[in-house]
Design a protein around this motif. Structure first.
Motif, short mmCIF file in Angstrom:
data_model
loop_
_atom_site.label_atom_id
_atom_site.label_comp_id
_atom_site.label_asym_id
_atom_site.label_seq_id
_atom_site.Cartn_x
_atom_site.Cartn_y
_atom_site.Cartn_z
N TYR A 30 -32.92 36.96 22.52
CA TYR A 30 -33.39 35.94 23.48
C TYR A 30 -32.21 35.19 24.12
CZ TYR A 30 -37.81 36.65 20.97
OH TYR A 30 -38.91 37.20 20.40
N SER A 31 -31.13 35.89 24.39
CA SER A 31 -29.90 35.21 24.81
C SER A 31 -30.01 34.57 26.19
CB SER A 31 -28.72 36.20 24.80
OG SER A 31 -28.98 37.30 25.65
N ASP A 32 -30.97 34.98 27.02
CA ASP A 32 -31.11 34.36 28.34
C ASP A 32 -32.30 33.41 28.41
OD1 ASP A 32 -32.88 36.44 28.07
OD2 ASP A 32 -32.53 37.30 30.05
N ALA A 33 -32.86 33.05 27.24
CA ALA A 33 -33.92 32.02 27.18
C ALA A 33 -33.30 30.71 26.73
CB ALA A 33 -35.03 32.44 26.21
N LEU A 34 -34.02 29.63 26.94
CA LEU A 34 -33.56 28.33 26.45
C LEU A 34 -33.67 28.30 24.93
CD1 LEU A 34 -35.36 26.00 29.02
CD2 LEU A 34 -32.98 26.76 29.07
N LEU A 35 -32.66 27.71 24.28
CA LEU A 35 -32.67 27.64 22.82
C LEU A 35 -33.51 26.44 22.37
CD1 LEU A 35 -29.05 28.64 21.79
CD2 LEU A 35 -31.15 29.95 21.53
N THR A 36 -34.81 26.55 22.53
CA THR A 36 -35.72 25.52 22.05
C THR A 36 -35.80 25.58 20.53
OG1 THR A 36 -37.67 26.92 22.11
CG2 THR A 36 -37.04 25.82 24.18
N THR A 37 -36.54 24.67 19.94
CA THR A 37 -36.66 24.65 18.49
C THR A 37 -37.21 25.96 17.95
OG1 THR A 37 -37.02 22.25 18.52
CG2 THR A 37 -37.70 23.44 16.53
N ALA A 38 -38.31 26.44 18.54
CA ALA A 38 -38.93 27.66 18.05
C ALA A 38 -38.06 28.88 18.32
CB ALA A 38 -40.30 27.85 18.70
N VAL A 39 -37.42 28.95 19.49
CA VAL A 39 -36.56 30.09 19.82
C VAL A 39 -35.35 30.12 18.89
CG1 VAL A 39 -35.10 31.14 21.59
CG2 VAL A 39 -37.32 30.18 22.23
N SER A 40 -34.75 28.96 18.64
CA SER A 40 -33.60 28.90 17.73
C SER A 40 -33.97 29.37 16.33
CB SER A 40 -33.05 27.48 17.67
OG SER A 40 -32.56 27.07 18.92
N ALA A 41 -35.15 28.96 15.86
CA ALA A 41 -35.59 29.37 14.53
C ALA A 41 -35.80 30.88 14.47
CB ALA A 41 -36.88 28.64 14.15
N GLU A 42 -36.38 31.45 15.53
CA GLU A 42 -36.60 32.90 15.56
C GLU A 42 -35.28 33.65 15.64
OE1 GLU A 42 -38.96 36.51 15.85
OE2 GLU A 42 -39.07 34.53 14.91
N VAL A 43 -34.32 33.14 16.41
CA VAL A 43 -33.01 33.78 16.50
C VAL A 43 -32.35 33.80 15.12
CG1 VAL A 43 -30.68 33.53 17.43
CG2 VAL A 43 -32.64 33.30 18.95
N SER A 44 -32.41 32.68 14.41
CA SER A 44 -31.83 32.63 13.06
C SER A 44 -32.50 33.63 12.14
CB SER A 44 -31.96 31.21 12.49
OG SER A 44 -31.24 30.28 13.27
N ARG A 45 -33.82 33.73 12.24
CA ARG A 45 -34.55 34.67 11.38
C ARG A 45 -34.17 36.11 11.69
NH1 ARG A 45 -39.47 37.46 11.23
NH2 ARG A 45 -39.78 37.11 13.46
N LEU A 46 -34.07 36.44 12.96
CA LEU A 46 -33.71 37.81 13.34
C LEU A 46 -32.26 38.13 12.95
CD1 LEU A 46 -35.44 37.99 16.84
CD2 LEU A 46 -36.11 39.22 14.76
N ASP A 47 -31.37 37.17 13.11
CA ASP A 47 -29.98 37.40 12.71
C ASP A 47 -29.88 37.71 11.22
OD1 ASP A 47 -28.89 37.14 15.23
OD2 ASP A 47 -28.44 35.01 15.02
N GLU A 48 -30.67 36.99 10.42
CA GLU A 48 -30.67 37.25 8.98
C GLU A 48 -31.17 38.66 8.69
OE1 GLU A 48 -30.42 37.12 4.94
OE2 GLU A 48 -29.53 35.70 6.38
N ARG A 49 -32.21 39.10 9.39
CA ARG A 49 -32.73 40.45 9.17
C ARG A 49 -31.74 41.51 9.61
NH1 ARG A 49 -38.45 39.19 11.79
NH2 ARG A 49 -38.71 41.44 11.96
N ARG A 50 -31.00 41.23 10.68
CA ARG A 50 -29.97 42.17 11.12
C ARG A 50 -28.89 42.31 10.07
NH1 ARG A 50 -26.27 41.37 16.60
NH2 ARG A 50 -25.46 43.50 16.71
N LEU A 51 -28.47 41.18 9.49
CA LEU A 51 -27.42 41.23 8.48
C LEU A 51 -27.91 41.96 7.23
CD1 LEU A 51 -24.57 40.46 7.71
CD2 LEU A 51 -25.42 38.20 7.03
N THR A 52 -29.17 41.73 6.85
CA THR A 52 -29.73 42.41 5.69
C THR A 52 -29.78 43.92 5.91
OG1 THR A 52 -31.08 40.47 5.16
CG2 THR A 52 -31.75 42.56 4.18
N ALA A 53 -30.16 44.33 7.13
CA ALA A 53 -30.19 45.75 7.45
C ALA A 53 -28.78 46.33 7.45
CB ALA A 53 -30.85 45.96 8.81
#
Length: 635
Positions: free
Chosen positions: A137-160
């Motif tokens: 979501y790099s071209d969306a605004l980093l709202t509260t919900a978007v930021s939380a989802e980005v953090s969650r996805l980054d964690e899953r990427r690192l786990t993979a």
């Protein structure tokens, strides 16, 4: 329709990938994508786009952005972005997003790794990671919900990534992975699994000294940053390299997790659950508390179990969540979180069977296989968690009976929060006290703005003193100040000065100090002496004595000494009183204001004096007690 969000947002219209024009329409598409299959309310969209002060035309603007989004989607709009009564819904196939494809490939790859098919696992996990094109979501605004989802996805990427590297190590490709692992440990120095993989890769390349140096650097970082020694898996790996023997199998920090439901032949959940709420913003102070809790949870005897206890509004949940985030790397089996709802005035406490169902489903048990009987569900939970190295956070517990069935199996850590000490569990108990004045000022500045606190230091000091070091009260006043960025702090300090309305001022949206206190009073409802307890609490508040002894309380309530002592101890257990030492009790001022209002509600007045004792004698007894207490240090 196909949708890419693991990078800039792109939509496949049937002939080409297109970008949605405008950051706000893209942000709405991001919110709709995260809620795919269920409506996203207009109110939620407004709160995300304008968190501080939405314009009066916010709903109209949302409709305009949705129109822009539909135009960008062209002919797909009518069947994709649907209008619902409360908002909008994105309808697309289950595998339409690159996130869904990434999750599917990752699950298959980890399942292959679990059964020893390293080559197949490496191929699938490489394909999954190839779907990423940058920050989600790099071209969306980093709202509260978007930021939380980005953090969650980054964690899953690192786990993979860790799982793909594990597959490479099992295939004997350790030397080729060294450079990548050195970069990853630099980016994520607190992740013990990556350090273990780097040590194994270096050892496989006959670089024993470098492997030992990696352990030294890992230990240094963990001790300096968290005050913790490396976990047992990393220590065992270190000992094996020191002795020059064959390395142990992949440690728990690197092993893929496979959990079986009844009747299944394969893994029900390939990834360890990571269900912690987001870490608390502007977390302040509590360094001694954190250090003590970390020692308890990571001792040499294995994972610990601790109860964090304290009165309403003391910040127990915030501390527990912050602690759990610090400890994540020590619990490679994942983290489970359940709010047991024991501190919500408007919610009934969660039944153990329901809490067990939530955790079992998080562990991959199919909903139809979750036992309905509490004892059976508890046994299944213990079986699935034994030796998993998991952390279980049981927040806002009512009592030990609610928590006991929810305890995991061996080698798992447990953190519970409750107003009661839950001593029946046999866990270590950590009592939480109010923040210091300086910690309160720091917290207020972190939430409402350091510049505002610095500009009005006297008003800021008045505010934190009225809040009595309660984190909940500080968060409430900060929320009120944040919503009025141009108003002086003096405005709120003056309002809080009025005792009659202080509790009215200490509420904002769904946060209320009065509601927090009311929960402690509600917890007395099941006690046979609840009426006597309420009466004593109200009479002590009306008496306005700063410190109370058992004889003084007995005089105030006209009750026998042994009965009074029993009632005082029950009020102490419910955190409606404090006690600095045996036989002495104290009621914080904010709690006193609450109890005075309860006295009015329950028609309790201080004029109910013992008939056999003249008023002058009663007052003399009270004054004598107060005078004696003044001679005791630290009253």
């Amino acid at each position: 329709m196909r949708l890419q969000v693991l990078g800039p947002i792109r939509v496949w219209t049937g002939s080409d990938w297109v970008s949605v024009p405008g950051s706000r329409p893209r942000t709405l598409l991001a919110l709709l994508t995260m809620g795919a299959g269920r409506p996203v309310t207009t109110a939620h969209m407004i709160a995300e786009l304008w968190p501080a002060k939405p314009p009066t035309t916010a709903a109209t603007l949302i409709r305009g952005y949705i129109l822009q989004l539909r135009r960008a989607l062209g002919g797909l709009a009518g069947e994709t972005v649907l209008t619902r009564a409360s908002g909008y819904e994105l309808r697309c196939a289950a595998d339409a997003t690159d996130v869904a494809r990434f999750d599917a490939l990752t699950a298959r790859g980890r399942a292959a790794l679990a059964k020893g098919a390293a080559e197949e696992a490496h191929l699938l996990l490489t394909q999954a990671l190839a779907l990423w094109r940058g920050e989600p979501y790099s071209d969306a605004l980093l709202t509260t919900a978007v930021s939380a989802e980005v953090s969650r996805l980054d964690e899953r990427r690192l786990t993979a990534t860790e799982a793909r590297i594990e597959a490479g190590l099992l295939q004997g490709h350790g030397p080729e992975l060294i450079q990548e692992l050195q970069g990853l440990t630099g980016e994520h120095p607190l992740r013990e699994g990556l350090w273990g993989q780097l040590m194994r890769a270096l050892y496989a390349a006959d670089r024993r000294a470098d492997a030992l140096e990696s352990y030294r650097r890992a230990r240094q970082v963990l001790v300096e940053e968290l005050g913790l020694e490396p976990g047992p898996d990393l220590q065992e790996l270190h000992h094996a390299i020191l002795e020059g023997r064959s390395l142990p199998g992949p440690g728990a920090s690197a092993r893929p997790v496979a959990i079986l439901s009844a009747g299944q032949e394969g893994p029900a959940s390939a990834s360890p659950p990571l269900e912690l709420p987001r870490d608390v913003p502007a977390f302040t102070g509590r360094q001694k508390d954190l250090a003590s809790l970390q020692r308890r949870m990571t001792g040499s005897d294995g994972p610990g179990a601790v109860v964090i206890t304290g009165g309403g509004g003391m910040g127990k949940s915030a501390l527990a969540i912050h602690l759990a985030h610090l400890l994540r790397n020590h619990f490679p089996g994942g983290c489970l979180y359940v709010d047991l709802q024991g501190s919500r005035e408007t919610l009934k406490p969660l039944q153990p069977a329901e809490a067990l169902g939530r955790m079992l489903r998080a562990l991959g048990v199919a909903p139809s296989d979750v036992p309905t009987e509490t004892a059976e569900a508890a046994a299944r939970f213990r079986s699935l968690t034994t030796d998993r190295g998991m952390l279980v956070l049981l927040d806002n517990a009512v009592d030990g009976a609610q928590v006991a069935p929810l305890l995991p199996g061996e080698r798992c850590g447990v953190v519970s929060t409750s107003r009661r000490s839950l001593t029946s569990l046999g866990h270590a108990v950590h009592h939480l006290n109010a923040l210091s004045e300086q910690e309160s000022l720091t917290m207020l500045g972190g939430l409402a703005g350091d510049d505002r606190v610095a500009a009005e230091p006297d008003a800021a000091l008045r505010i934190v003193r009225y809040c009595e070091g309660l984190p909940l009260a500080l968060r409430i006043v900060a929320a009120r100040l944040t919503s009025r960025p141009r108003w002086p702090l003096r405005w709120l300090a003056d309002k809080l000065e009025n005792e009659q309305h202080r509790l009215d001022e200490l509420q904002a949206e769904d946060l209320s100090l009065r509601s927090s206190f009311a929960v402690s009073l509600r917890d007395l409802e099941g006690d046979p002496s609840r009426e006597d307890l309420t009466r004593l609490l109200c009479l002590l508040a009306l008496s306005r004595h700063l410190h109370v002894t058992i004889p003084l309380a007995a005089t105030v309530a006209d009750t026998a000494l042994d009965q009074t002592e029993e009632l005082l101890d029950k009020l102490l257990d419910a955190r409606l009183l404090d006690s600095p030492e045996p036989g002495r009790y104290h009621m914080p001022h904010l709690l006193r204001l609450f109890a005075e209002k309860q006295a009015v509600h329950h028609h309790i007045s201080h004029k109910s004096e013992p008939a056999h004792q003249p008023r002058n004698a009663l007052l003399a007894a009270m004054e004598q007690e107060d005078s004696a207490l003044q001679l005791i240090p630290n009253c």
